[in-house]
Design an enzyme around this catalytic site. Structure first.
Site, PDB file in Angstrom:
ATOM      1  N   GLN A   1       0.776  56.644   4.710  1.00 43.93           N
ATOM      2  CA  GLN A   1       2.192  56.674   5.058  1.00 43.93           C
ATOM      3  C   GLN A   1       2.910  57.889   4.486  1.00 43.93           C
ATOM      4  OE1 GLN A   1       3.559  54.245   7.308  1.00 43.93           O
ATOM      5  NE2 GLN A   1       1.322  54.135   7.473  1.00 43.93           N
TER       6      GLN A   1
ATOM      7  N   HIS B   1       3.675  60.907   6.746  1.00 43.37           N
ATOM      8  CA  HIS B   1       4.755  60.918   7.734  1.00 43.37           C
ATOM      9  C   HIS B   1       5.731  62.064   7.488  1.00 43.37           C
ATOM     10  CE1 HIS B   1       4.613  57.507  10.541  1.00 43.37           C
ATOM     11  NE2 HIS B   1       3.907  56.889   9.616  1.00 43.37           N
TER      12      HIS B   1
ATOM     13  N   GLU C   1      10.132  48.794   3.773  1.00 41.32           N
ATOM     14  CA  GLU C   1       9.835  48.719   5.204  1.00 41.32           C
ATOM     15  C   GLU C   1       8.484  48.034   5.443  1.00 41.32           C
ATOM     16  OE1 GLU C   1       9.279  51.826   8.955  1.00 41.32           O
ATOM     17  OE2 GLU C   1       9.063  52.545   6.898  1.00 41.32           O
ATOM     18  N   HIS C   2       7.426  48.578   4.841  1.00 43.32           N
ATOM     19  CA  HIS C   2       6.077  48.018   4.971  1.00 43.32           C
ATOM     20  C   HIS C   2       5.618  47.534   3.604  1.00 43.32           C
ATOM     21  CE1 HIS C   2       6.129  51.495   7.918  1.00 43.32           C
ATOM     22  NE2 HIS C   2       5.830  50.480   8.731  1.00 43.32           N
TER      23      HIS C   2
ATOM     24  N   ASP D   1       1.492  50.303  12.706  1.00 46.17           N
ATOM     25  CA  ASP D   1       2.057  51.508  13.309  1.00 46.17           C
ATOM     26  C   ASP D   1       1.530  51.740  14.719  1.00 46.17           C
ATOM     27  OD1 ASP D   1       3.602  52.190  11.136  1.00 46.17           O
ATOM     28  OD2 ASP D   1       2.194  53.657  10.329  1.00 46.17           O
TER      29      ASP D   1
ATOM     30  N   HIS E   1      48.674  29.681  21.833  1.00 51.30           N
ATOM     31  CA  HIS E   1      47.440  28.904  21.824  1.00 51.30           C
ATOM     32  C   HIS E   1      47.763  27.406  21.914  1.00 51.30           C
ATOM     33  CE1 HIS E   1      45.789  32.686  20.379  1.00 51.30           C
ATOM     34  NE2 HIS E   1      44.565  32.181  20.350  1.00 51.30           N
TER      35      HIS E   1
END
Length: 433
Positions: free
Chosen positions: A248, A251, A316-317, A350, A410
């Site tokens: 990762q 990335h 995230e992961h 992924d 109302h």
């Protein structure tokens, strides 16, 4: 807690004043000048200015025909996994109608948005898997029109990405990237019809454009650099842990990669393996600064501390490499996606396993999950009252409740029904039913 390695750069909200200002200017320009501005920015950022950014059916057919058969087969396999999981998500959602009082019918429906935009990043990494995650999921949800956009790569057509978009079911395919793509889809131009919701990852400029456009258009979520958090005990293989952390980190240079472990020996072994692996990585130019500046290893006393610290990260992961990985299903609350045991990994998520890879980052997992079929749906309600007595009862209560809030208009809507259906007094009018 012992820290074997710490980050040199703190986690931030990701907002950059210069990026925000640039994006704001580009949005205003495209809003004002439409296609002309889109073309100028495409020429400026991608050196790309075809007669039409939209690919017609014949062009798409020719592009797909160039893609090797094995690539097509792998795309179809991955999309089948995504489709199957999204279909099960859709099946878990139910429309319903109940009768709460005699003749009082309340219902709920899940309606797909009419049009969605799918942004599939290009650049160094043509993320064709993002087509699976955004286009396939939207079509399973029932979205009638899905417009997908991806940038050219150094002036060339990204054949594999176009094939993934086509096979996923995109109704329109645009060879157009960056801010200009997402803004054109969000606002609409002379040649690009606007969408109702934007989905898909992107660089800092794309993410900021989605943030600024949110409200005029729906978005999937605010996304930042990808993150991996590995939770490991002394049963984990340190070589596997090291490989997965670096998977990762490649990335981008700002991608956090973190290990929390109950074993100092494992932590030291992971450090050693990363030192051996990094020099030979083809993506070292991204992975090395990511690990240097955003990598961390924490050693904690036991499982309670392991899960507590993981929840603070809200990553995230989250990959769980422990003796009993499924314990995490009950112990963890803040994460984008869980990867349980050595048999799976974040890279599966992924690319091929079927769960969606568009996930919350920068701690957003504290309050949201990732992209799923429900993101393309609007949960709406309806009501019908067919019993006059029930309507009169509701009208009387509505009148009193509204006047408690000083909403006279109302109240009168309730009053007229109590009067018409049950003969109640109407002190503010001489009207007779």
């Amino acid at each position: 807690m012992t820290v074997l390695k710490t980050t040199t750069q703190p986690r931030t909200s990701g907002r950059d004043a210069q990026v925000s200002a640039s994006v704001e200017q580009i949005i205003a320009d495209i809003r004002d000048r439409g296609d002309a501005a889109v073309r100028e920015y495409s020429e400026k950022f991608d050196q790309w200015s075809p007669q039409s950014f939209r690919l017609d059916a014949d062009e798409v057919d020719r592009i797909v025909a160039r893609v090797p058969a094995q690539v097509i087969e792998d795309i179809e396999f991955a999309q089948a996994q995504v489709r199957r999981f999204a279909e099960r998500q859709l099946a878990s959602l139910r429309d319903f109608e109940i009768e709460t009082l005699p003749g009082v019918h309340l219902g709920q429906k899940n309606l797909p948005v009419t049009a969605a935009g799918a942004y599939v990043p290009g650049g160094r990494y043509p993320l064709l898997a993002s087509a699976h995650m955004t286009v396939v999921t939207a079509k399973v949800a029932g979205v009638r029109r899905v417009a997908a956009a991806t940038p050219p790569i150094r002036g060339e057509v990204p054949d594999n990405t176009i094939a993934a978009m086509r096979l996923a079911g995109a109704d329109e395919i645009y060879l157009l990237g960056g801010i200009q793509a997402v803004v054109a889809l969000a606002l609409g131009t002379e040649t690009i019809e606007r969408v109702d919701l934007l989905a898909g990852p992107g660089n800092a400029y794309v993410a900021e454009a989605k943030r600024q456009l949110f409200g005029e258009v729906g978005i999937d979520l605010f996304a930042g650099p990808t993150e991996i958090l590995v939770l490991a005990d002394d049963t984990a293989d340190p070589f596997v842990v090291a490989v997965d952390l670096l998977s990762q980190a490649e990335h981008g240079p700002d991608s956090p990669a973190t290990l929390i472990t109950t074993s100092a020996d494992l932590g030291r072994a992971v450090l050693a393996h990363i030192a051996e692996l990094l020099p030979g990585m083809p993506t070292r130019d991204f992975a090395e600064p990511a690990w240097r500046d955003h990598g961390a290893i924490h050693v904690v006393p036991g499982e309670d501390e392991l899960y507590a610290l993981a929840d603070e990260y809200a990553a995230e992961h989250v990959e769980v490499l422990t003796a009993n990985p499924r314990d995490a299903l009950d112990r963890l609350h803040n994460y984008g996606a869980l990867f349980l045991g050595e048999g799976t990994c974040v890279s599966y998520g992924d690319k091929v396993i079927g769960t969606n890879h568009v996930l919350p980052t920068r701690g957003a997992a504290r309050y949201t999950g990732g992209l799923w079929v429900g993101k393309y749906l609007k949960t709406v309600t309806y009501q019908e009252v067919t019993d006059r007595q029930s309507s009169a009862q509701l009208g009387a209560v509505c009148g009193r409740a509204s006047r408690a809030e000083r909403f006279e208009g109302h109240a009168r809507s309730g009053d007229v029904r109590a009067a018409k259906y049950a003969g109640a007094a109407l002190p503010w009018s001489d009207h007779a039913f």
